[in-house]
Write an enzyme that holds these catalytic residues in place. Structure first.
Site, PDB file in Angstrom:
ATOM      1  N   ASP A 158       0.807  -1.227   0.000  1.00  0.00           N
ATOM      2  CA  ASP A 158       0.000   0.000   0.000  1.00  0.00           C
ATOM      3  C   ASP A 158       0.838   1.274   0.000  1.00  0.00           C
ATOM      4  OD1 ASP A 158      -2.041  -1.769   0.346  1.00  0.00           O
ATOM      5  OD2 ASP A 158      -2.315  -1.367   2.473  1.00  0.00           O
ATOM      6  N   LYS A 194       1.730   3.522  19.374  1.00  0.00           N
ATOM      7  CA  LYS A 194       0.761   4.605  19.624  1.00  0.00           C
ATOM      8  C   LYS A 194       1.077   5.437  20.870  1.00  0.00           C
ATOM      9  CE  LYS A 194      -2.896   2.775  16.902  1.00  0.00           C
ATOM     10  NZ  LYS A 194      -2.775   1.375  16.546  1.00  0.00           N
ATOM     11  N   ASP A 226       0.428   5.746   2.981  1.00  0.00           N
ATOM     12  CA  ASP A 226      -0.199   4.431   2.920  1.00  0.00           C
ATOM     13  C   ASP A 226      -1.551   4.656   2.255  1.00  0.00           C
ATOM     14  OD1 ASP A 226      -1.777   2.218   3.385  1.00  0.00           O
ATOM     15  OD2 ASP A 226      -1.042   1.887   5.419  1.00  0.00           O
TER      16      ASP A 226
END
Lengths: 522, 371
Positions: free
Chosen positions: B121, B173, B229
């Site tokens: 991607d 994250k 992406d």
């Protein structure tokens, strides 16, 4: 000789018609290319034309001799607000005398009539000055009614019942004939409900906006009155001035809980002080209803302060029609009325073309109302009215049900449907306008989308006798959001290119640089 | 030099094509994701072409879905480029590391040549040449490409020594700002890394790289230029804008220019564009597309064979293959039409995702999936 009185109200009325009524009096708002009240005038004018054109022996009706000679606009707008309109209307209908009667104050529908009773009943002298004609009857038309007015039918009913033969049959004279229409059981309570005798058409019972179901037959706000109606109004006037306000209070309170009350009741003191505020609906019709002595029960109406035993000297009839009828209360109703008036004009034009002989033009207003315009070159679908001075690019596609006002400019590749474009508005190239009203001098850029909801308050086509939904509130009670409506651009609004405007109302002179959905833009 | 070339010829690449491409639906209901045209070229072809320019002659495609269609459609392109495509079929999804174990026999070699690994991607200016050089220079087991992002908290960030490139740790994250460098999904690895991976569903980011970093065997290579992406429609469009901007500086002659064209626009020569249109900025128009007079297109991808009729306004849309958009239509807010969708005249579609072969005849004023 007939006259017509059109009740146009005043600047404090028509607030639900904002923002369109902010810069032009509601009675002058153009629908299908004509100011709202001009449709009334046009109907009166055509009445005379039709009746004149019917050959004498061909005429089954005994009232062919009646035609409207004078139209009186009655209201409390400033004289200057109507001056231009009166001038052009007079030029358009040379056979009609058109005047404006300005009420000193808002007197109510019957109060205003009563105030000007002498003017209304004044005979008109012929052009040669030889003989003056008496007023045989007069129409009273609410200015915000939009309809295929069945004036002929009303005349026939009114005068046939008033003929000498019918008097011999010991019938009471007809004081007033009320245009009536059928509505649904649910919607009826938003109007003046009438119980009508099927045989005689006599109104046996009248109640304005009842809280429970009374009748499917409702008052359309268009009346044909005999001069003697003023005697009745005089009685009522006397009674009201004599009564000390107690009765009035009861009278007003009977409608207090109705949020969508059609007429704003004045405070008691004010009513007593002027003592002239009288309504056709609550005061006159309610009193006349049941006057035939046919034994209809009047005892149930507990709030009534008017004694039913008073002799009114006549009856009220209802002329029930299946013609199209609507009220112009909200801006959304203008789109609906536009559609129907366009269709009516189209019908009339077709009729004319078919006969294409010595029939006079039913409407003196020239309009381009056709499925394809040979001169302009642009394409249309269905009924479209374009003012001769408007510019429409040949690549534009208009219709169905579009009215384009004086001096408006429609650029290339524009698509407009179900909309009214007012005077001097500009629609930029490739833009789409649907279910919207574009205000005077408003400007829409290129590749814009101005879209309202498809007639959310329109009558349900699957329900017989359904009318517009008059009580749809502006905001949703549940989430406070704006209910789907047509999109309205006020006067002088400027919409920049490539913007989308959905179900929004834009007040005058705003410039919109971004898209809006379901908003009122102050 | 000749020797280097021979060695380069043995460098292989593995592209993680993976599964259904659900994030790019409704487009991937008609075509496997790597074949969806990004800037008028199948997404995977951007990567294969870049690999070929640095001498890669064998590309392994790790696929688990619709391999046949890909083999069929890619074989001609592969022949043209002189590259051999090897399909490594997963019978069950193996994550991001498992496919490497599955293709171990293809990747391992006696010369201990490193190989590339790419997520399919990813769109960027692939820095394969510099990446090899950097990888060789530090001599450790693996190098991952890192890129700077504006919102690192959405990703796992990479903590590394700015001078040497040695990766210290990965933080998933992060709640507070620690770094704005993230894993760009492009790696070069020595065959020895294959010994760290079992043939089972495994995440290379979570279950392989952290341990390599602990061992001091993993280095970061900082990507220059844009990165995206493009695995979902919103990012697909953003990536397209970035790609066209980059194309403007790299090879501006590929871009289209004509009256009414604004900014960077890519138009296939077989497409026809009517008069009075406003095209751009950031529009890609595919083969055999028809754009009629007076249409306005911004930030759109129009895929092959689609028609956009007159006076229509499109912003941030992907129009599927052979779809037809009517006159005076307005579509915006990442509206995606699948293959062969018909949108009737005068409609408004706001953030609609329309499945293939649908005919739309009422407006969609709020974002919605139309089955």
């Amino acid at each position: 000789m007939l006259k017509a009185v059109i009740l146009i109200g005043g600047p404090s009325k028509g607030t639900r018609f904002r923002p369109l009524s902010l810069d032009v009096p509601k009675p002058l708002f153009p629908v299908a290319g004509l100011p709202v009240v001009q449709h009334h005038i046009d109907a009166c004018y055509r009445l005379g034309q039709q009746r004149n054109s019917i050959p004498e022996d061909d005429c089954k009706s005994n009232v062919s001799k009646y035609c409207v000679a004078e139209v009186l606009l009655l209201g409390y707008y400033g004289d200057d607000e109507l001056a231009d309109f009166l001038l052009t209307a007079t030029q358009s209908y040379p056979s009609l005398r058109i005047r404006y009667l300005r009420e000193p104050d808002a007197l109510g529908t019957a109060g205003g009539l009563y105030h000007f009773r002498d003017t209304i009943l004044a005979p008109l002298s012929n052009n040669d000055g030889s003989e003056s004609k008496q007023v045989q009857a007069f129409f009273v038309m609410n200015g915000d009614v939009c309809a295929d007015f069945p004036l002929n039918e009303m005349l026939d009913m009114h005068f046939n019942n008033n003929s000498p033969q019918s008097q011999h049959q010991q019938k009471q004279p007809v004081l007033i004939t009320v245009m009536a229409t059928e509505t649904t059981r649910q919607q009826s309570v938003h109007y003046g409900c009438m119980v009508v005798d099927k045989e005689t058409n006599i109104i046996q019972h009248y109640v304005e906006k009842p809280s429970t179901f009374v009748s499917n037959t409702v008052n359309c706000g268009v009346y044909l009155c005999s001069p003697r109606l003023f005697d009745t109004i005089a009685d009522i006037h006397l009674e009201m001035s004599n009564s000390n306000g107690n009765g009035i209070q009861q009278h007003t309170s009977s409608n207090k809980n109705n949020i969508n009350q059609q007429q704003q009741q004045k405070p008691t003191e004010e009513r007593v002080a002027s003592a002239m505020v009288m309504w056709m609906e609550q005061d006159v019709l309610r009193r006349l209803a049941g006057e035939s002595g046919s034994g209809c029960s009047s005892g149930g109406d507990g709030g009534s302060r008017i004694k039913k035993d008073a002799v009114c000297g006549g009856v009220a009839l209802a002329a029930t029609t299946r013609n199209w009828w609507s009220q112009l209360k909200t801006a959304g109703a203008a789109i609906y009325a536009n559609r129907h008036y366009l269709a009516l004009r189209q019908q009339r034009q077709r009729l004319l073309q078919r006969k294409s002989i010595d029939l006079p033009l039913p409407s003196p207003v020239k309009c381009r109302l056709a499925t394809a315009d040979p001169n302009g070159g642009y394409s249309t679908i269905g009924n479209v009215y374009v003012h001769p001075s408007a510019q429409v690019h040949p690549t534009a596609l208009l219709g169905p049900n579009v009215s384009v006002g004086e001096g408006a400019c429609i650029d290339q590749g524009v698509r407009i449907k179900e909309s009214i474009v007012l005077q001097d508005a500009v629609i930029g190239q490739h833009s789409l306008v649907m279910h919207s009203i574009i205000g005077r001098r408003a400007k829409v850029g290129a590749w814009c989308r101005v879209e309202g909801s498809a007639a959310c308050s329109d009558p349900n086509p699957n329900v017989a006798y359904a009318k517009m939904t008059p009580q749809l509130p502006l905001f949703n009670a549940l989430d406070g959001r704006l209910n789907p409506s047509i999109t309205i651009l006020g006067c002088g609004v400027n919409v920049e290119s490539e913007v989308v405007l959905l179900n929004s109302i834009v007040l005058p002179y705003k410039t919109l640089t971004r898209s809006y959905k379901n908003e009122i833009i102050l | 030099m000749c020797g280097v070339d021979t060695k380069m010829a043995q460098t292989k690449a593995l592209i993680l094509v993976g599964g259904y491409g659900t994030r790019l639906r409704p487009l991937t209901l008609s075509r496997p994701k790597p074949l969806v045209e990004f800037a008028n070229k199948p997404m995977i072809l951007h990567q294969i072409e870049a690999l070929v320019t640095v001498g890669v002659r064998e590309v392994i495609l790790a696929v688990s879905y619709r391999a046949e269609q890909m083999e069929k459609e890619m074989s001609d392109e592969a022949k043209k480029l002189g590259v051999q495509l090897v399909f490594s079929h997963e019978s069950e999804p193996l994550g991001t590391a498992g496919p490497l174990a599955l293709a171990k026999h293809l990747l391992a070699n006696e010369q201990n040549q490193p190989f590339f690994v790419l997520n399919s991607d990813i769109i960027c200016e692939y820095p394969f040449k510099d990446l090899i050089a950097f990888h060789k220079s530090h001599g450790r087991e693996g190098t991952i490409v890192v890129t700077k992002v504006e919102e690192p908290s959405k990703y796992g960030v990479v903590m590394y020594d700015e001078d040497t490139g040695r990766i210290e740790s990965f933080i998933e994250k992060p709640q507070e700002f620690v770094s704005n460098k993230i894993n760009a999904g492009i790696y070069i690895l020595n065959p020895s890394v294959l010994d760290r991976i079992k043939l089972e569903p495994t995440s290379i980011e979570k279950e392989v790289f952290p341990f390599m970093a602990q061992d001091g065997q993993l280095y970061a290579f900082n990507l220059k230029g844009f990165w995206m992406d493009v695995g979902q429609p919103k990012d697909f469009l953003t990536g397209m804008c970035m790609y066209l901007t980059s194309l403007k500086t790299r090879s501006p002659t590929l871009l289209y220019s004509a009256d009414g064209v604004v900014g960077n626009v890519l138009v296939d020569p077989t497409a026809t564009i009517g008069e009075g249109c406003k095209i751009g900025p950031n529009v890609t128009i595919g083969p055999n597309v028809t754009v009629e007079d007076g249409a306005c297109l911004r930030r759109c991808t129009i895929l092959a064979g689609a028609t956009v009729k007159s006076h229509t306004w499109l912003d941030s849309c992907i129009i599927g293959w052979r779809s037809v958009v009517g006159c005076w239509v307005r579509m915006e807010n990442t509206t995606v039409l699948g293959e062969d969708v018909i949108v009737k005249d005068e409609l408004y579609i706001n953030g609609g995702q329309v499945l293939p072969h649908k005919s739309i005849s009422t407006s969609v004023p709020d974002p919605q999936i139309i089955m």
